[in-house]
Enzyme design. Structure first.
Site, mmCIF file in Angstrom:
data_model
loop_
_atom_site.group_PDB
_atom_site.id
_atom_site.type_symbol
_atom_site.label_atom_id
_atom_site.label_comp_id
_atom_site.label_asym_id
_atom_site.label_seq_id
_atom_site.Cartn_x
_atom_site.Cartn_y
_atom_site.Cartn_z
ATOM 1 N N LYS A 116 0.815 -1.221 0.000
ATOM 2 C CA LYS A 116 0.000 0.000 0.000
ATOM 3 C C LYS A 116 0.842 1.262 0.000
ATOM 4 O O LYS A 116 0.429 2.284 -0.546
ATOM 5 C CB LYS A 116 -0.973 -0.001 1.182
ATOM 6 C CG LYS A 116 -2.038 -1.071 1.032
ATOM 7 C CD LYS A 116 -3.344 -0.698 1.676
ATOM 8 C CE LYS A 116 -4.408 -1.684 1.209
ATOM 9 N NZ LYS A 116 -5.697 -1.439 1.767
ATOM 10 N N LYS A 208 -4.795 -9.628 -5.793
ATOM 11 C CA LYS A 208 -6.144 -9.949 -5.321
ATOM 12 C C LYS A 208 -7.136 -8.888 -5.789
ATOM 13 O O LYS A 208 -6.744 -7.739 -6.043
ATOM 14 C CB LYS A 208 -6.166 -10.086 -3.797
ATOM 15 C CG LYS A 208 -6.170 -8.776 -3.056
ATOM 16 C CD LYS A 208 -6.510 -8.971 -1.593
ATOM 17 C CE LYS A 208 -6.683 -7.624 -0.913
ATOM 18 N NZ LYS A 208 -8.022 -7.094 -0.947
ATOM 19 N N LYS A 211 -10.898 -3.257 -3.470
ATOM 20 C CA LYS A 211 -11.759 -2.067 -3.580
ATOM 21 C C LYS A 211 -10.980 -0.884 -4.097
ATOM 22 O O LYS A 211 -11.525 -0.018 -4.781
ATOM 23 C CB LYS A 211 -12.246 -1.668 -2.183
ATOM 24 C CG LYS A 211 -13.385 -2.441 -1.660
ATOM 25 C CD LYS A 211 -13.870 -1.745 -0.386
ATOM 26 C CE LYS A 211 -13.869 -2.673 0.788
ATOM 27 N NZ LYS A 211 -12.973 -2.273 1.859
HETATM 28 P P1 ATP Z 1 -8.839 -2.194 0.094
HETATM 29 O O1 ATP Z 1 -8.601 -2.415 -1.369
HETATM 30 O O2 ATP Z 1 -9.344 -0.818 0.431
HETATM 31 O O3 ATP Z 1 -7.705 -2.679 0.951
HETATM 32 P P2 ATP Z 1 -10.217 -4.647 0.312
HETATM 33 O O4 ATP Z 1 -10.931 -4.924 -0.955
HETATM 34 O O5 ATP Z 1 -8.943 -5.374 0.560
HETATM 35 O O6 ATP Z 1 -10.046 -3.095 0.469
HETATM 36 P P3 ATP Z 1 -11.077 -4.837 3.072
HETATM 37 O O7 ATP Z 1 -12.063 -3.942 3.684
HETATM 38 O O8 ATP Z 1 -9.638 -4.573 3.361
HETATM 39 O O9 ATP Z 1 -11.244 -4.923 1.486
HETATM 40 O O10 ATP Z 1 -11.417 -6.334 3.468
HETATM 41 C C1 ATP Z 1 -12.641 -6.781 4.007
HETATM 42 C C2 ATP Z 1 -12.620 -8.298 4.068
HETATM 43 O O11 ATP Z 1 -12.643 -8.827 2.750
HETATM 44 C C3 ATP Z 1 -11.347 -8.864 4.720
HETATM 45 O O12 ATP Z 1 -11.693 -9.986 5.516
HETATM 46 C C4 ATP Z 1 -10.514 -9.311 3.554
HETATM 47 O O13 ATP Z 1 -9.620 -10.356 3.877
HETATM 48 C C5 ATP Z 1 -11.578 -9.762 2.568
HETATM 49 N N1 ATP Z 1 -11.101 -9.666 1.187
HETATM 50 C C6 ATP Z 1 -10.672 -8.539 0.572
HETATM 51 N N2 ATP Z 1 -10.326 -8.795 -0.708
HETATM 52 C C7 ATP Z 1 -10.531 -10.133 -0.890
HETATM 53 C C8 ATP Z 1 -10.354 -11.025 -2.008
HETATM 54 N N3 ATP Z 1 -9.906 -10.579 -3.172
HETATM 55 N N4 ATP Z 1 -10.669 -12.337 -1.858
HETATM 56 C C9 ATP Z 1 -11.143 -12.810 -0.666
HETATM 57 N N5 ATP Z 1 -11.338 -12.020 0.434
HETATM 58 C C10 ATP Z 1 -11.036 -10.707 0.328
#
Ligand code: ATP
Ligand code: LTN
Length: 244
Positions: A116, A208, A211
């Site tokens: 990040k 992965k 968001k």
């Molecule tokens: P950001 O991109 O802002 O970091 P994010 O998409 O990683 O956001 P988070 O709010 O950090 O989302 O994560 C919320 C939950 O979703 C966490 O338990 C995280 O492990 C899960 N998660 C996030 N992305 C994935 C993915 N690609 N596959 C499976 N689980 C995910």
């Protein structure tokens, strides 16, 4: 080890559109946890969101959207506690105590910070660096025993276990003297698994789904309609190898 009552805790950042990875890797499993005897706490973690810049007005809306998505996905507010992290100041207070327990060397190993912060690490916020310590405080403030998350959070949960364990050891004398048995905090169990613990980006198979990816075509948002999903899947990067 002392006995701790089963308690489930997890959090989602209000950083934008929830996607299929958030649903399959986390929120769907939050819903399944409700069938257990344990109390479940689900938190919209806005203090984590501001470790990267957020527009204050948009953040307010995003907090509500994640809360609405929790309810729409089947989290029942009569059975589970759904709340906003910044409304409970004890999360930040305990994070400070844990800042004095966690070691620099432990945080230096966190791969999410490296991803990040990118190349301009000197310019990253201290909050982004200390992010996993606040996450440990979220969990241990309630002495949570089980935390359902996606694969990407595995390292942060290992840090949570290390912080709890060091706290229990460092303060063993006072913990026993105050009648708290052998440990003040539980060694939390991560619940990671199932077929979708790491849903990949549609644009880059080595990353992965996220968001905060700049490209909307990299993810399937929970709010996308059938046509948008079909189009994104048609354009998605696929394995260049021929089928076996
Ligand atoms: P950001 O991109 O802002 O970091 P994010 O998409 O990683 O956001 P988070 O709010 O950090 O989302 O994560 C919320 C939950 O979703 C966490 O338990 C995280 O492990 C899960 N998660 C996030 N992305 C994935 C993915 N690609 N596959 C499976 N689980 C995910
Ligand atoms: N770091 C997590 C969100 C998060 C969390 C937590 C998850 C903050 N506090 C406590 C589980 C338990 C993420 O980015 N997915």
């Amino acid at each position: 080890m002392a006995d701790f009552k089963d308690l489930v805790f997890s959090g989602v950042q209000p950083t934008g559109n929830l996607h299929l990875g958030n649903y399959l890797g986390a929120i769907k499993r939050f819903v399944e946890m409700q069938a257990r005897e344990a109390q479940c706490l689900y938190c919209v973690v806005d203090l984590h969101a501001i470790t990267l810049w957020q527009d204050p007005a948009a953040l307010k809306g995003q907090i509500r959207e994640v809360t609405a998505a929790f309810l729409a996905a089947g989290i029942d507010p009569a059975r589970s506690i759904v709340f906003n992290q910044s409304q409970v100041p004890q999360h930040a207070e305990l994070a400070w105590v844990f800042n004095c327990v966690a070691r620099l060397g432990w945080l230096n190993r966190m791969t999410q910070f490296k991803d990040k912060a990118g190349k301009d690490r000197e310019n990253a916020s201290i909050g982004l660096y200390a992010y996993p310590v606040l996450m440990a405080a979220d969990i241990l403030a309630y002495r949570a025993t089980h935390v359902p998350v996606g694969e990407d959070q595995k390292q942060h949960l290992e840090l949570t276990r290390d912080i709890a364990s060091k706290f229990n050891t460092d303060f063993a004398g006072s913990i026993a003297a105050h009648g708290h048995g052998e440990s003040f905090f539980p060694i939390t169990e991560p619940l990671i698994g199932g077929p979708a613990a790491r849903v990949m980006s549609l644009r880059d198979g080595s990353k992965k789904m996220s968001k905060s990816d700049a490209s909307d075509n990299s993810r399937i948002n929970l709010t996308d309609d059938a046509d948008a999903i079909a189009q994104k899947v048609r354009r998605a990067k696929t394995d260049p190898e021929a089928l076996p």
